[in-house]
Design an enzyme around this catalytic site. Structure first.
Site, PDB file in Angstrom:
ATOM      1  N   LYS A 196      54.004  -4.566-122.050  1.00  0.00           N
ATOM      2  CA  LYS A 196      53.248  -4.492-123.301  1.00  0.00           C
ATOM      3  C   LYS A 196      52.521  -3.162-123.344  1.00  0.00           C
ATOM      4  CE  LYS A 196      49.619  -6.666-126.031  1.00  0.00           C
ATOM      5  NZ  LYS A 196      48.786  -7.852-126.243  1.00  0.00           N
ATOM      6  N   LYS A 249      57.235  -5.164-125.725  1.00  0.00           N
ATOM      7  CA  LYS A 249      56.448  -5.094-126.961  1.00  0.00           C
ATOM      8  C   LYS A 249      55.782  -3.740-127.079  1.00  0.00           C
ATOM      9  CE  LYS A 249      52.361  -7.155-128.948  1.00  0.00           C
ATOM     10  NZ  LYS A 249      51.202  -7.962-128.732  1.00  0.00           N
TER      11      LYS A 249
HETATM   12  C1  PBG Z   1      46.515 -10.094-128.103  1.00  0.00           C
HETATM   13  C2  PBG Z   1      47.755  -9.735-128.818  1.00  0.00           C
HETATM   14  C3  PBG Z   1      48.002  -8.616-129.620  1.00  0.00           C
HETATM   15  C4  PBG Z   1      49.274  -8.776-130.142  1.00  0.00           C
HETATM   16  C5  PBG Z   1      49.783  -9.956-129.630  1.00  0.00           C
HETATM   17  N1  PBG Z   1      48.840 -10.537-128.802  1.00  0.00           N
HETATM   18  C6  PBG Z   1      47.135  -7.490-130.010  1.00  0.00           C
HETATM   19  C7  PBG Z   1      46.648  -6.553-129.020  1.00  0.00           C
HETATM   20  O1  PBG Z   1      47.046  -6.550-127.858  1.00  0.00           O
HETATM   21  O2  PBG Z   1      45.788  -5.793-129.421  1.00  0.00           O
HETATM   22  C8  PBG Z   1      49.942  -7.822-131.085  1.00  0.00           C
HETATM   23  C9  PBG Z   1      50.925  -8.424-132.026  1.00  0.00           C
HETATM   24  C10 PBG Z   1      51.284  -7.625-133.221  1.00  0.00           C
HETATM   25  O3  PBG Z   1      50.852  -6.493-133.462  1.00  0.00           O
HETATM   26  O4  PBG Z   1      52.076  -8.162-134.006  1.00  0.00           O
HETATM   27  N2  PBG Z   1      46.395  -9.535-126.844  1.00  0.00           N
HETATM   28 ZN    ZN Z   2      44.231  -9.808-126.096  1.00  0.00          ZN
END
Ligand code: PBG
Ligand code: ZN
Length: 325
Positions: A196, A249
């Site tokens: 991520k 992601k």
């Molecule tokens: C929470 C989370 C996020 C997303 C999924 N779970 C946001 C982040 O990490 O700031 C992003 C999903 C998206 O942008 O569609 N940790």
């Molecule tokens: Zn988070």
């Protein structure tokens, strides 16, 4: 292979022939639909930066759940927006918390729908970071593991089918696996947000989930978008700790990572087509600059072609309708 004995256009001459040699087929079965559940009653609140996406209260979940069933989309990924937030995000593991209620409601409305829950602290903390903070405002890794494990276990007790930790703390998959095993949920799978990246493409999501960090950014826990080899270390660790499915992601800007993760580990791999990727398509389409259907299906197909077995996408409902024709 030389021209003129070889002419690749021979197999492109009709739609039927093109379908016969098509290598990648997108189906509604590939999709996981993110769903935002908000505290309260009779709520269906549009998310401004994500046209077509809503925050639903638990009593309004029938509409999206019915659509998913009709369109044969197998799974949802649940995010909760709680009534109260505090420094430790304690409402994340309440038995009657917003996600816990939503799990029970969805399993009642549609038992065959796979309910996956996002496990993170940022929607529940008043500072918006994905874990507990020390006095300098740094996210403390090992204390956060306990909070995440509690949250995951409470989702399991509410009846979810899978948990998806998205926080990017070191060791969280192992901590969650241990808590689930000890709690009697050894069979509950973990879908880990393994690679991520810290991305500008999460902006619209933070509106939808009301989870923007109140100061600073997430660069001390999420990955640097310039790094490829590091993603292999992240995925390897998560698999060692017990991840059953790994997520890359965002998706479109990280197609190379999806391919490499799939080829290296040969694990079930999901790609998260994130909020900013969805918003870009919607914005261009609403200006008449892109054909929304064609552009969206092209991008989702490219994500599958890159190696994703599953695609988490806000476009799931639209795409499933388009694919039905
Ligand atoms: C929470 C989370 C996020 C997303 C999924 N779970 C946001 C982040 O990490 O700031 C992003 C999903 C998206 O942008 O569609 N940790
Ligand atoms: Zn988070």
């Amino acid at each position: 292979m030389a021209f003129p004995s070889q002419r690749l256009r021979r197999l492109r001459s009709t739609p039927t022939l093109r379908n016969m040699v098509r290598e990648t087929w997108l189906t509604s079965n590939d999709f996981i639909y993110p769903l935002f559940v908000v505290y309260g009653e009779n709520k269906r609140i549009p998310v401004a930066s994500m046209p077509g996406v809503f925050q639903y209260s638990v009593d309004r979940l029938l509409e999206p759940v019915q659509q998913l069933a009709e369109l044969e989309i197998p799974a949802v990924l649940l995010f909760g927006i709680p009534e109260v937030k505090d420094a430790l995000g304690t409402s994340a593991w309440q038995n009657d918390g917003v996600v816990q209620q939503a799990i029970r409601e969805i399993k009642k409305l549609s038992p065959q729908t796979i309910v996956i829950t996002d496990v993170c602290m940022c929607e529940y903390t008043d500072h918006g970071h994905c874990g507990a903070l020390d006095e300098n405002g740094q996210v403390v890794n090992d204390i956060t593991l306990d909070l995440l494990a509690r949250e995951a276990l409470s989702h399991a007790k509410a009846g979810c089918d899978m948990v998806a930790p998205s926080d990017m703390m070191d060791g969280r998959v192992g901590a969650i696996r241990k808590a689930l095993d000890e709690g009697g949920y050894a069979h509950l799978p973990i879908m880990a947000y393994a690679a991520k990246y810290s991305s500008a493409l999460y902006g619209p999501f933070r509106d939808a989930a009301e989870s923007a960090p109140q100061f600073g950014d997430r660069k001390t826990y999420q990955m640097d978008g310039a790094n490829r080899l590091e993603s292999l270390r992240e995925v390897a660790l998560d698999i060692e700790e017990g991840a059953d499915i790994v997520i890359v992601k965002p998706a479109l800007a990280y197609l190379d990572i999806i391919r490499e993760v799939k080829d290296t580990f040969k694990y079930p791999t999901a790609a998260y087509h994130v909020s900013g990727e969805y918003a870009m398509l919607k914005a261009a389409a609403s200006n008449g600059w892109l054909d929304e259907e064609k552009a969206t299906l092209e991008i989702l197909t490219s994500i599958k072609r890159a190696g994703a077995d599953m695609i988490i996408t806000y476009a799931a409902l639209d795409a499933a309708r388009w694919l039905k024709g």
